[in-house]
Scaffold this active site. Sequence first.
Site, PDB file in Angstrom:
ATOM      1  N   GLY A  62      -1.080  51.309 127.120  1.00 52.48           N
ATOM      2  CA  GLY A  62      -1.684  52.591 126.757  1.00 52.48           C
ATOM      3  C   GLY A  62      -3.048  52.496 126.124  1.00 52.48           C
ATOM      4  O   GLY A  62      -3.679  53.492 125.818  1.00 52.48           O
TER       5      GLY A  62
ATOM      6  N   SER B 196       0.985  51.094 120.386  1.00 53.37           N
ATOM      7  CA  SER B 196       0.601  51.714 121.666  1.00 53.37           C
ATOM      8  C   SER B 196       1.791  51.714 122.607  1.00 53.37           C
ATOM      9  O   SER B 196       2.697  50.887 122.475  1.00 53.37           O
ATOM     10  CB  SER B 196      -0.521  50.903 122.319  1.00 53.37           C
ATOM     11  OG  SER B 196       0.027  49.727 122.920  1.00 53.37           O
ATOM     12  N   ASP B 197       1.760  52.629 123.573  1.00 50.73           N
ATOM     13  CA  ASP B 197       2.723  52.474 124.651  1.00 50.73           C
ATOM     14  C   ASP B 197       2.250  51.267 125.466  1.00 50.73           C
ATOM     15  O   ASP B 197       1.109  50.822 125.339  1.00 50.73           O
ATOM     16  CB  ASP B 197       2.805  53.746 125.511  1.00 50.73           C
ATOM     17  CG  ASP B 197       4.103  53.772 126.318  1.00 50.73           C
ATOM     18  OD1 ASP B 197       4.518  54.870 126.729  1.00 50.73           O
ATOM     19  OD2 ASP B 197       4.701  52.697 126.510  1.00 50.73           O
ATOM     20  N   TRP B 198       3.107  50.771 126.305  1.00 53.14           N
ATOM     21  CA  TRP B 198       2.810  49.506 126.989  1.00 53.14           C
ATOM     22  C   TRP B 198       1.745  49.730 128.074  1.00 53.14           C
ATOM     23  O   TRP B 198       2.023  50.333 129.104  1.00 53.14           O
ATOM     24  CB  TRP B 198       4.094  48.938 127.570  1.00 53.14           C
ATOM     25  CG  TRP B 198       4.788  47.966 126.664  1.00 53.14           C
ATOM     26  CD1 TRP B 198       5.138  46.669 126.937  1.00 53.14           C
ATOM     27  CD2 TRP B 198       5.204  48.182 125.301  1.00 53.14           C
ATOM     28  NE1 TRP B 198       5.761  46.086 125.859  1.00 53.14           N
ATOM     29  CE2 TRP B 198       5.799  46.980 124.828  1.00 53.14           C
ATOM     30  CE3 TRP B 198       5.126  49.262 124.415  1.00 53.14           C
ATOM     31  CZ2 TRP B 198       6.313  46.842 123.544  1.00 53.14           C
ATOM     32  CZ3 TRP B 198       5.621  49.117 123.129  1.00 53.14           C
ATOM     33  CH2 TRP B 198       6.220  47.944 122.703  1.00 53.14           C
TER      34      TRP B 198
END
Length: 741
Positions: free
Chosen positions: A270, A266-268
């Site tokens: 996200g 995941s993006d941070w």
Amino acid sequence: MIHQFKIKIVLALILVSSAMQAQHSLPVYLDDNQLIEARVEDALSQMTLEEKVAMVHAQSKFSSAGVRRLGIPENWMTDGPHGIRAEVLWDEWDQAGWTNDSCMAFPALTCLAATWNPEMAALYGKSIGEEARYRNKNVLLGPGVNIYRTPLNGRNFEYMGEDPFLASCMVVPYIQGVQKNGVAACVKHYALNNQEVDRNFVDVHVDDRTLYEIYLPAFKAAVTEGNAWAIMGAYNRFDGQWACQNERLLKTILRDEWKFDGVVVSDWGGVNDTKEAIYNGLDMEFGTWTDGLTSGVSNAYDNYYLADPFLKLLRSGAVKEEEVDKKVRNILRLVFRTTMNRSRPFGSFSTPEHSEAGRRIAEEGMVLLKNDRQVLPINLIAAKKIAVIGENAIKMMTIGGGSSSLKARYEQSPLDGIKQRIGSQAEIVYARGYVGEVSAKQDGLASGQDLSDDRTPAALTAEAVQVAKSADYVIFIGGLNKHEGQDCEGADRASLGLPYRQDQLIQALAKANKNLVVILISGNAVAMPWVKEVPAILEAWYSGSEAGNALARVLMGDVNPSGKLPFTFPVQLMDVGAHSVGDYPETATKDETYKEGLFVGYRWADQQKIQPLFPFGHGLSYTTFAYGKATTDKKTLSGTDVIKISVPVKNTGKRAGAEIVQVYVSDLEASLPRPVKELKGFQKVWLNPGEEKTVTITLDKNALSFFDDKRHEWVVEPGQFEALIGSSSANIQGKVTFEWK
Ligand code: GLC
């Protein structure tokens, strides 16, 4: 289940064969992949439920748990696409204060894309991969390949431009170079993260043709050709589901269609829902409840969506263990491909070789946009006094911009590079010209520069004009910077224009001296109301540690510029599809429909018959090139045929140089709307003065196809096609027609 059964057979074979080898020499060879799969299943079979769940979410800002009991190491991620981020504290964004993590800052990826040279991408990936390896990180959070849809996107400098074919050709060698070091490239941000405005909430809607023809190809190439071992979900939503837990993106397209066998990170911050994260294809959750990205409880990693909430569901039987096993298999595969790959190299960090690589990429990426009267290269025999004006001549650019910010071991400024190159051959006088941002700091890292200057704009302009009047050359160095609202993550620019009254200053300098050269340090297109008054313009990008050196060598003619634009410079925002029809930045309900569809960048300019300021693929040289007549090896093709387009190119000038021959395909009889032309081939060719070479570019059916969303497949229709050979998307040097039967 079959998969596990097969692996168990393989494991049994290993055991049997090792027993047999004791008696007979009947070796059982397993290829690398089979070996890795066998190790994955072996490790998985020994892990407890708690150990599995611990592996699928962060334990610190940039790491996730291994299994100490089994000797399985932790996973360590690092930003970013342009260099290895300095070490941060376990659970902070702030610096850890190490003294051995000052890296090589490579040029921004727009600069790499502007080289149009896959060999430079390979060199870039190898070099940055060596740095990540040396810093003992097994996942590099880069490269980024989101398409340049609007010139206001704060993160365009991290990406590879507006054309999916160019981005695809450049991202593959970068990934392969990184992964040769036993470090996973984590291509990002998948997908449709084409702006920073409301990036955590915007809900993007796009038709399937546009999705498959424009926004997915570079990710698909990264996975299917680059064999990326990791991919990062984007923050935004796509058709109502967050990209980090989007079933269509992460399962249907990524796994089922592209057969991705890597890890989805995941993006941070996200991730937004446990069940969706469990069932929709996410493998590793990072950054949730992380201060600065999402509000929430303290950084108790057990609160992550894929932490205790996931464990509870597994223990209760509400979720089957196979759901966590799927994730852990992908993560163990990552571990055996990287940290536990015993033959991976040791890497190297901030070395002279990396400096040279950075300088070469910067030099090849700089784009000479205009050069009337051959003002450039600077004639040091005639020049006695050179004025250098502008804040970007002295401002550090490696700090700031968001997660790609770096603690560079060094960064040579343009002014220092010019001074070092010229030495005593001419007098150099500097004037500030304008005041933009007086310092740069991020995550506890500061540039150390205090560029404070309390003079008024009028006084600054007067000084600059005075200095310019008495010089033989004036080099104005301006553009954008890495502060919020410029080229920076988390926000978009408010307008296309240059900030800090640079336009007025440039116009004043143009009146003061006819030998004015404007250098843009930027990652985005900018408006140029002064374009007719300035004889020479160079886009120098954010060029990293070697910025000053590379720029000086180009300005003095040690290097002949050969870069071409990876995106269009529009005259005005309304000349961009996203702004004239496309819903940017979003509606009141956070929805954003990409109404311009396929027609992004030059595709829009062609369809609307708009004259750009500088077109996609444009870039001049200090020499000149002449194109001969284009020919093909066949007039009709079908099935698996390929067609070879050949064109002689001659260096008609007095110095060696490189030209990028571009081939655009035009489908003259398409049953569906298609762009007037689309880039489907290119080749960079180096030529000495007077030398001529024939460039041959091969097109196959993929180059002629479009995505038929009704049939959900790529199709090529019978009929006439044109291949247009160009030195840019707007400067067509020849064309050939052929038929697909
Ligand atoms: C950031 C960025 C992403 C980066 C990550 C870790 O928000 O979107 O590109 O790799 O978080 O810093």
